[in-house]
Enzyme design. Structure first.
Site, PDB file in Angstrom:
ATOM      1  N   ARG A  98       5.903  43.808 -12.148  1.00 19.29           N
ATOM      2  CA  ARG A  98       5.819  45.187 -12.633  1.00 19.29           C
ATOM      3  C   ARG A  98       4.487  45.834 -12.259  1.00 19.29           C
ATOM      4  O   ARG A  98       4.354  47.057 -12.308  1.00 19.29           O
ATOM      5  CB  ARG A  98       6.024  45.226 -14.156  1.00 19.29           C
ATOM      6  CG  ARG A  98       7.482  45.053 -14.565  1.00 19.29           C
ATOM      7  CD  ARG A  98       7.632  44.904 -16.062  1.00 19.29           C
ATOM      8  NE  ARG A  98       7.283  43.560 -16.513  1.00 19.29           N
ATOM      9  CZ  ARG A  98       7.446  43.122 -17.763  1.00 19.29           C
ATOM     10  NH1 ARG A  98       7.927  43.952 -18.681  1.00 19.29           N
ATOM     11  NH2 ARG A  98       7.127  41.892 -18.096  1.00 19.29           N
ATOM     12  N   GLN A  99       3.520  45.024 -11.882  1.00 19.15           N
ATOM     13  CA  GLN A  99       2.228  45.544 -11.437  1.00 19.15           C
ATOM     14  C   GLN A  99       2.224  45.645  -9.907  1.00 19.15           C
ATOM     15  O   GLN A  99       1.520  44.923  -9.220  1.00 19.15           O
ATOM     16  CB  GLN A  99       1.099  44.634 -11.924  1.00 19.15           C
ATOM     17  CG  GLN A  99       1.028  44.481 -13.430  1.00 19.15           C
ATOM     18  CD  GLN A  99      -0.081  43.543 -13.850  1.00 19.15           C
ATOM     19  OE1 GLN A  99      -1.211  43.632 -13.373  1.00 19.15           O
ATOM     20  NE2 GLN A  99       0.237  42.609 -14.742  1.00 19.15           N
ATOM     21  N   HIS A 132      11.077  43.243  -8.987  1.00 25.15           N
ATOM     22  CA  HIS A 132      11.058  44.514  -9.713  1.00 25.15           C
ATOM     23  C   HIS A 132      10.967  45.685  -8.747  1.00 25.15           C
ATOM     24  O   HIS A 132      11.517  46.759  -9.008  1.00 25.15           O
ATOM     25  CB  HIS A 132       9.876  44.527 -10.690  1.00 25.15           C
ATOM     26  CG  HIS A 132       9.846  45.728 -11.568  1.00 25.15           C
ATOM     27  ND1 HIS A 132      10.815  45.980 -12.522  1.00 25.15           N
ATOM     28  CD2 HIS A 132       8.969  46.769 -11.639  1.00 25.15           C
ATOM     29  CE1 HIS A 132      10.531  47.114 -13.148  1.00 25.15           C
ATOM     30  NE2 HIS A 132       9.428  47.610 -12.631  1.00 25.15           N
ATOM     31  N   ASP A 171      16.824  53.887 -16.874  1.00 26.51           N
ATOM     32  CA  ASP A 171      15.760  54.829 -16.533  1.00 26.51           C
ATOM     33  C   ASP A 171      15.973  55.314 -15.101  1.00 26.51           C
ATOM     34  O   ASP A 171      16.752  54.732 -14.333  1.00 26.51           O
ATOM     35  CB  ASP A 171      14.369  54.199 -16.705  1.00 26.51           C
ATOM     36  CG  ASP A 171      14.220  52.878 -15.965  1.00 26.51           C
ATOM     37  OD1 ASP A 171      14.726  52.774 -14.830  1.00 26.51           O
ATOM     38  OD2 ASP A 171      13.606  51.952 -16.520  1.00 26.51           O
ATOM     39  N   LYS A 194      13.975  58.733 -19.825  1.00 23.29           N
ATOM     40  CA  LYS A 194      13.172  58.328 -20.986  1.00 23.29           C
ATOM     41  C   LYS A 194      11.715  58.709 -20.777  1.00 23.29           C
ATOM     42  O   LYS A 194      11.230  58.829 -19.650  1.00 23.29           O
ATOM     43  CB  LYS A 194      13.283  56.816 -21.215  1.00 23.29           C
ATOM     44  CG  LYS A 194      12.611  55.963 -20.150  1.00 23.29           C
ATOM     45  CD  LYS A 194      12.719  54.487 -20.458  1.00 23.29           C
ATOM     46  CE  LYS A 194      12.029  53.660 -19.360  1.00 23.29           C
ATOM     47  NZ  LYS A 194      12.162  52.220 -19.565  1.00 23.29           N
ATOM     48  N   ASP A 220      20.101  46.650 -15.078  1.00 22.94           N
ATOM     49  CA  ASP A 220      18.641  46.633 -14.969  1.00 22.94           C
ATOM     50  C   ASP A 220      18.218  45.338 -14.294  1.00 22.94           C
ATOM     51  O   ASP A 220      19.043  44.439 -14.080  1.00 22.94           O
ATOM     52  CB  ASP A 220      18.002  46.750 -16.352  1.00 22.94           C
ATOM     53  CG  ASP A 220      16.635  47.429 -16.307  1.00 22.94           C
ATOM     54  OD1 ASP A 220      16.109  47.645 -15.201  1.00 22.94           O
ATOM     55  OD2 ASP A 220      16.090  47.731 -17.389  1.00 22.94           O
ATOM     56  N   THR A 225      11.292  43.578 -24.078  1.00 23.03           N
ATOM     57  CA  THR A 225      11.408  43.707 -25.535  1.00 23.03           C
ATOM     58  C   THR A 225      12.749  44.295 -25.949  1.00 23.03           C
ATOM     59  O   THR A 225      13.038  44.395 -27.145  1.00 23.03           O
ATOM     60  CB  THR A 225      10.279  44.596 -26.091  1.00 23.03           C
ATOM     61  OG1 THR A 225      10.379  45.895 -25.496  1.00 23.03           O
ATOM     62  CG2 THR A 225       8.915  44.000 -25.781  1.00 23.03           C
ATOM     63  N   ALA A 226      13.564  44.715 -24.995  1.00 23.05           N
ATOM     64  CA  ALA A 226      14.918  45.261 -25.218  1.00 23.05           C
ATOM     65  C   ALA A 226      14.898  46.615 -25.920  1.00 23.05           C
ATOM     66  O   ALA A 226      15.951  47.089 -26.356  1.00 23.05           O
ATOM     67  CB  ALA A 226      15.792  44.270 -25.989  1.00 23.05           C
ATOM     68  N   GLY A 227      13.744  47.262 -26.015  1.00 25.24           N
ATOM     69  CA  GLY A 227      13.669  48.569 -26.652  1.00 25.24           C
ATOM     70  C   GLY A 227      14.444  49.634 -25.896  1.00 25.24           C
ATOM     71  O   GLY A 227      15.226  50.386 -26.478  1.00 25.24           O
TER      72      GLY A 227
END
Length: 312
Positions: A98-99, A132, A171, A194, A220, A225-227
């Site tokens: 992700r970075q 990612h 997203d 989002k 995805d 965290t599944a938020g």
């Protein structure tokens, strides 16, 4: 395929469960590797059999904690010093992905750093799955074989025989991935727009598209965290979706993720076993990618094409 004695498969601590299944598919034994841990947390790696002149495949995902990455680096270094012919890192889940860019001033590009560490350690090839961001392949100066979890997820979805299917992205950034699924199934694509309050916290979300009376599958690459994915599922259900499912390549599922999924509107959430999942959540289903990685290893050994393995 070459004789078994020309290549060997080894595993780090955390991904041994997957390496054993890969070896079962390859019909070869898992190599003998000793990881000695010291009281201060340091550890050392040693091969307990000769690997001189062999093609070595090291199976290890680099999910937290960072010991998993350090184990892989030491395995690569030890193989290089033991005169292995080639060293191939099989990384089902590539951590720090992700970075992949500077999204704000004065931050590191972690994915590039990990690629550099692997290269300096002495890796000759990387086999990984669903990075990612696709451009991470370009961070390496060695060949990268990039596999896709769609090879195991799509056959599972096809067996569900879902009518009025809609594919959704949680997203806008994941729209390309979701669109490939929508094209394959010949169905509409829905997007979720989002905004984040901060990392891992979603402030607001809106649905772009029609989900009323539809069976929705959210696509995805990972769930942390599944938020986001549970908020999207609940919102789609509120907008009249018949059922909502989710599928993702990597089962990070940290912190409150399992409770969130269990309490959400999701019928089920489908992952691969690139990361071990030890918590209990009745809605989580894991599909094995062992056969897919085993076939990729076979093709690397036999100098055959890997691209025709892909469904999408």
């Amino acid at each position: 395929m070459r004789e078994n004695n020309s290549y060997m498969v080894f595993s780090g601590t955390a991904t041994r469960y997957l390496a054993e299944k890969i070896c079962q598919s390859l019909d070869c034994p898992l190599g003998q590797l000793l990881i000695t841990k010291f009281s201060d947390g340091e550890f050392a790696v040693s091969y307990e059999e000769s690997i001189r002149g062999r093609d070595i495949f090291l199976v290890q995902s680099t999910f937290p904690n960072s010991d998993n990455l350090m184990e892989l680096l030491l395995m690569i270094d030890a193989a290089k010093r033991a005169s292995a012919r080639t060293i191939n890192a099989v990384i089902p889940y590539f951590g720090w992905a992700r970075q992949d860019r500077k999204d704000k001033p004065r931050v590191s590009i972690g994915a590039k750093l990990i690629a550099d560490l692997l290269s300096v350690a002495g890796v000759n090839r990387v086999i990984t799955m669903d990075l990612h961001a696709d451009q991470i392949q370009g961070f390496f100066d060695v060949p990268v074989d990039h596999l896709y979890a769609s090879n195991v997820i799509i056959p599972y979805l096809e067996k569900l025989h879902l009518e009025d299917l809609v594919i959704a992205s949680p997203d806008v950034g994941g729209s390309k991935r979701a669109n490939t699924y929508a094209k394959y199934f010949g169905c509409p694509l829905v997007l979720c727009n989002k905004t984040r309050a901060r990392a891992n916290v979603v402030a607001s979300m809106q649905i772009i598209g029609e989900v009323e009376g539809k069976n929705v599958v959210i696509v995805d690459d990972m769930v942390d965290t599944a938020g986001t994915i549970t908020k999207a599922a609940d919102l789609m259900k509120e907008h009249g979706a018949k059922t909502v499912r989710a599928c993702a390549s990597h089962c990070v599922m940290s912190g409150p993720a399992s409770d969130r999924v269990q309490d959400s509107a999701l019928e089920e959430i489908i992952f691969t076993d690139s990361i071990p999942y030890t918590q209990r959540c009745a809605k989580v289903k894991q599909l094995s990618v062992a056969d897919m990685f085993a076939e990729a290893i076979r093709r690397v050994i036999d100098n055959q094409s890997i691209s025709d393995l892909y469904i999408i």
